[in-house]
Design a protein around this motif. Structure first.
Motif, PDB file in Angstrom:
ATOM      1  N   VAL A   1       2.931  95.990 -48.827  1.00 22.39           N
ATOM      2  CA  VAL A   1       3.442  96.772 -47.802  1.00 22.39           C
ATOM      3  C   VAL A   1       3.591  98.058 -48.331  1.00 22.39           C
ATOM      4  N   VAL A   2       3.012  99.326 -47.599  1.00 19.33           N
ATOM      5  CA  VAL A   2       2.942 100.326 -48.091  1.00 19.33           C
ATOM      6  C   VAL A   2       4.330 101.308 -47.260  1.00 19.33           C
ATOM      7  N   GLY A   3       5.388 101.795 -47.947  1.00 22.91           N
ATOM      8  CA  GLY A   3       6.395 102.349 -47.397  1.00 22.91           C
ATOM      9  C   GLY A   3       7.651 101.525 -47.090  1.00 22.91           C
ATOM     10  N   GLY A   4       8.574 102.145 -47.697  1.00 21.28           N
ATOM     11  CA  GLY A   4       9.779 101.215 -47.631  1.00 21.28           C
ATOM     12  C   GLY A   4      10.865 101.576 -46.666  1.00 21.28           C
ATOM     13  N   GLY A   5      10.672 102.278 -45.579  1.00 18.30           N
ATOM     14  CA  GLY A   5      11.711 102.619 -44.720  1.00 18.30           C
ATOM     15  C   GLY A   5      12.114 101.428 -43.916  1.00 18.30           C
ATOM     16  N   PHE A   6      12.469 101.556 -42.782  1.00 17.43           N
ATOM     17  CA  PHE A   6      13.042 100.531 -41.959  1.00 17.43           C
ATOM     18  C   PHE A   6      11.974  99.339 -41.653  1.00 17.43           C
ATOM     19  N   GLY A   7      10.918  99.827 -41.214  1.00 18.89           N
ATOM     20  CA  GLY A   7       9.787  98.829 -40.649  1.00 18.89           C
ATOM     21  C   GLY A   7       9.357  98.178 -41.913  1.00 18.89           C
ATOM     22  N   GLY A   8       9.021  99.106 -42.946  1.00 18.18           N
ATOM     23  CA  GLY A   8       8.571  98.498 -44.113  1.00 18.18           C
ATOM     24  C   GLY A   8       9.554  97.196 -44.884  1.00 18.18           C
ATOM     25  N   LEU A   9      10.428  97.460 -44.981  1.00 15.17           N
ATOM     26  CA  LEU A   9      11.565  96.548 -45.472  1.00 15.17           C
ATOM     27  C   LEU A   9      11.739  95.461 -44.801  1.00 15.17           C
TER      28      LEU A   9
ATOM     29  N   VAL B   1      24.553 103.561 -48.604  1.00 20.41           N
ATOM     30  CA  VAL B   1      23.391 103.976 -47.821  1.00 20.41           C
ATOM     31  C   VAL B   1      22.035 104.423 -48.536  1.00 20.41           C
ATOM     32  N   ALA B   2      21.905 104.272 -49.600  1.00 21.03           N
ATOM     33  CA  ALA B   2      20.692 104.383 -50.308  1.00 21.03           C
ATOM     34  C   ALA B   2      20.554 103.533 -51.564  1.00 21.03           C
ATOM     35  N   PRO B   3      20.442 102.063 -51.306  1.00 20.08           N
ATOM     36  CA  PRO B   3      20.420 101.301 -52.567  1.00 20.08           C
ATOM     37  C   PRO B   3      19.061 101.481 -53.247  1.00 20.08           C
ATOM     38  N   GLN B   4      18.984 101.197 -54.538  1.00 22.70           N
ATOM     39  CA  GLN B   4      17.572 101.043 -54.893  1.00 22.70           C
ATOM     40  C   GLN B   4      16.718  99.956 -54.735  1.00 22.70           C
ATOM     41  N   TYR B   5      15.592 100.197 -54.568  1.00 20.71           N
ATOM     42  CA  TYR B   5      14.563  99.322 -54.341  1.00 20.71           C
ATOM     43  C   TYR B   5      14.508  98.223 -55.517  1.00 20.71           C
ATOM     44  N   SER B   6      14.538  98.641 -56.688  1.00 28.33           N
ATOM     45  CA  SER B   6      14.739  97.637 -57.994  1.00 28.33           C
ATOM     46  C   SER B   6      15.708  96.458 -57.708  1.00 28.33           C
ATOM     47  N   ASP B   7      16.758  96.930 -57.285  1.00 27.26           N
ATOM     48  CA  ASP B   7      18.020  96.081 -56.958  1.00 27.26           C
ATOM     49  C   ASP B   7      17.675  94.953 -55.844  1.00 27.26           C
ATOM     50  N   LEU B   8      17.136  95.571 -54.525  1.00 27.81           N
ATOM     51  CA  LEU B   8      16.868  94.817 -53.658  1.00 27.81           C
ATOM     52  C   LEU B   8      15.641  93.854 -54.091  1.00 27.81           C
ATOM     53  N   ALA B   9      14.666  94.428 -54.893  1.00 24.98           N
ATOM     54  CA  ALA B   9      13.686  93.333 -55.463  1.00 24.98           C
ATOM     55  C   ALA B   9      14.036  92.295 -56.179  1.00 24.98           C
ATOM     56  N   SER B  10      15.221  92.441 -56.992  1.00 25.94           N
ATOM     57  CA  SER B  10      15.599  91.542 -57.844  1.00 25.94           C
ATOM     58  C   SER B  10      16.181  90.468 -56.959  1.00 25.94           C
ATOM     59  N   GLU B  11      16.821  90.894 -55.927  1.00 24.05           N
ATOM     60  CA  GLU B  11      17.782  89.854 -54.959  1.00 24.05           C
ATOM     61  C   GLU B  11      16.906  89.251 -54.009  1.00 24.05           C
ATOM     62  N   LEU B  12      15.808  89.842 -53.448  1.00 20.40           N
ATOM     63  CA  LEU B  12      15.002  89.285 -52.313  1.00 20.40           C
ATOM     64  C   LEU B  12      13.746  88.610 -52.748  1.00 20.40           C
ATOM     65  N   GLY B  13      13.223  89.057 -54.126  1.00 16.77           N
ATOM     66  CA  GLY B  13      12.066  88.394 -54.646  1.00 16.77           C
ATOM     67  C   GLY B  13      10.741  88.985 -54.452  1.00 16.77           C
TER      68      GLY B  13
ATOM     69  N   MET C   1      22.325  96.176 -43.398  1.00 17.94           N
ATOM     70  CA  MET C   1      21.704  96.466 -44.622  1.00 17.94           C
ATOM     71  C   MET C   1      20.791  95.447 -45.315  1.00 17.94           C
ATOM     72  N   PRO C   2      19.739  95.858 -45.946  1.00 15.61           N
ATOM     73  CA  PRO C   2      18.843  94.750 -46.632  1.00 15.61           C
ATOM     74  C   PRO C   2      19.417  94.054 -47.513  1.00 15.61           C
ATOM     75  N   GLY C   3      19.210  92.790 -47.705  1.00 15.92           N
ATOM     76  CA  GLY C   3      19.652  92.097 -48.712  1.00 15.92           C
ATOM     77  C   GLY C   3      21.110  91.527 -48.615  1.00 15.92           C
ATOM     78  N   PHE C   4      21.577  90.183 -48.566  1.00 10.97           N
ATOM     79  CA  PHE C   4      22.752  89.479 -48.321  1.00 10.97           C
ATOM     80  C   PHE C   4      23.808  90.133 -49.372  1.00 10.97           C
ATOM     81  N   LEU C   5      23.397  90.413 -50.375  1.00  8.01           N
ATOM     82  CA  LEU C   5      24.517  90.952 -51.585  1.00  8.01           C
ATOM     83  C   LEU C   5      25.056  92.369 -50.995  1.00  8.01           C
ATOM     84  N   LEU C   6      24.064  93.167 -50.708  1.00  8.07           N
ATOM     85  CA  LEU C   6      24.501  94.684 -50.376  1.00  8.07           C
ATOM     86  C   LEU C   6      25.110  94.364 -48.938  1.00  8.07           C
TER      87      LEU C   6
END
Length: 401
Positions: free
Chosen positions: A13-21, A64-76, A373-378
């Motif tokens: 997936v190229v682009g991490g906005g609403f649609g990409g995420l 409002v602006a979580p880091q992608y690295s944190d989301l990647a760790s949680e979501l896989g 917001m993306p990710g359960f923890l966030l």
């Protein structure tokens, strides 16, 4: 992570906005074990509808602006902070600016849009948009300077009376406490032309309470460092030309597809990507497109975060179906309503037969967005922060004697 040791070609997936995420999350929820890679130039996901609350300090950066690295760790998923420079549709591979080469099984492009400064000569030299964290920092500093100095006397001009322009005008007006007048300029004959009538009426009411002057049926024809010129699109107006000495120009009057070279051969004459009802290009069945960059001739849809998220979920479902040899489903937009921020602690909501405005609408809007917001923890952390705030509890449940 070593990309060479993946068990199979990943879904990229190229682009991490609403649609990409949204695509990434839905893919992982339906996972068949295939690795999912998200590529974005930035290091943070930006929940743009809440950027106004970040400006006013009603929300914090992590909300409002979580880091992608944190989301990647949680979501896989696998996150790469890279810029894609080339896509080979035949070989099914892409290359990044640091020469990383990735062979994909399916590809999703959701690179979004950015402020269009090409509408006026030298516009980018004098104007600031409101679409990213850099814009946020510029406007935040402007507000601080206005509140701490008497040198700002000329008005702030906001071009565009759509949702971004109206929400920004109300929020800034509250933050500077009417120290400087705000001019809201639009070429149309009304504000919020595509919004629900209830929300438009409430926005007009709130603008009327603030030091905001609205110029409808006017175009900004030229802009210089200290002044700009307005021309009326209505020949019946007595004053067809207005010259304004301004302090700051905020541009919310136009967006365009992100300027990425690998996109050029996908774009049509309107700088959009024409997709079929399954969100693909007919030429490349394993490439899907999501978000504001897309255009479907047979079933046009509005440009919004709500649309992008629904498209992302549908595309993820279609990718899984494609991999299993099942039939794909067409995209059908479900209008879930509309929410506008109208200054500090104030909002307007229309949806599912409900119309509500004021402080309670503001809290509902905030809570509804935080739950998305993306990710359960966030989402849990943000919602908990809202729920257990004494200020919120008092506002919602206390009653005056």
């Amino acid at each position: 992570m070593d990309l060479n040791n993946l068990k199979s070609d990943p879904i990229v997936v190229v682009g991490g906005g609403f649609g990409g995420l949204a695509t990434v999350q839905a893919l992982l929820a339906k996972s068949d074990g295939t690795s999912v890679i998200l590529i974005d130039e930035g290091n943070r996901f930006l929940f743009k509808p809440l950027l106004y609350e970040l400006l006013s300090g009603e929300l914090q950066l992590w909300e409002v602006a979580p880091q992608y690295s944190d989301l990647a760790s949680e979501l896989g998923f696998i996150f790469l902070q890279e810029c894609v420079v080339e896509i080979d549709e035949i070989a099914q591979k892409l290359i990044t600016s640091s020469e990383i080469e990735i062979t994909y099984s399916q590809l999703v492009i959701s690179t979004g849009v950015t402020t269009n400064y090409s509408l006026l000569e030298n516009l980018q030299d004098y104007a600031c948009g409101f679409s990213n964290l850099n814009d946020f920092q510029i406007i935040k500093k402007l507000i601080t300077k206005i509140n701490n100095s008497s040198e700002y006397t000329n008005p702030i001009v906001i071009a565009g009376a759509g949702p971004t322009g109206v929400e920004l005008a109300c929020k800034i007006s509250d933050l500077i406490k009417d120290r400087v007048e705000i001019y809201l300029v639009d070429k149309g004959d009304k504000i919020l032309p595509t919004c629900k009538s209830f929300n438009r009426e409430k926005a007009i009411e709130e603008i009327g309470k603030r030091n905001i002057r609205v110029y409808l049926d006017y175009l900004i024809k030229s802009v210089d460092k200290t002044f700009l010129e307005l021309y009326s699109t209505d020949n019946k107006k007595i004053n067809n030309y207005i010259k304004i000495d301004y302090s700051t120009l905020l541009w919310t009057a136009g967006l365009k597809s992100s300027k990425l070279k690998f996109l050029y051969h996908f774009l049509n004459e309107n700088q959009k990507i024409k997709v079929n009802k399954f969100m693909q290009m007919d030429e490349y069945k394993n490439i899907f497109f999501v978000g504001d960059i897309t255009f479907c001739e047979n079933a046009p849809f509005p440009s919004s975060a709500q649309v992008a998220m629904q498209q992302g979920s549908l595309v993820a479902q279609n990718i899984i179906s494609l991999r299993k040899g099942n039939e794909l489903k067409p995209f059908q937009f479900e209008d879930l309503g509309e929410m506008l921020s109208l200054g500090i602690g104030n909002a307007s909501i229309t949806g599912y037969g409900i119309t509500l405005a004021g402080p309670l609408a503001f809290e509902i809007r905030r809570f509804a967005y935080l739950m998305r917001m993306p990710g359960f923890l966030l989402s849990f952390k943000s919602s908990g922060s809202w729920l257990f705030s004494k200020k919120i509890i008092n506002r919602l449940f206390s009653q005056s004697p």
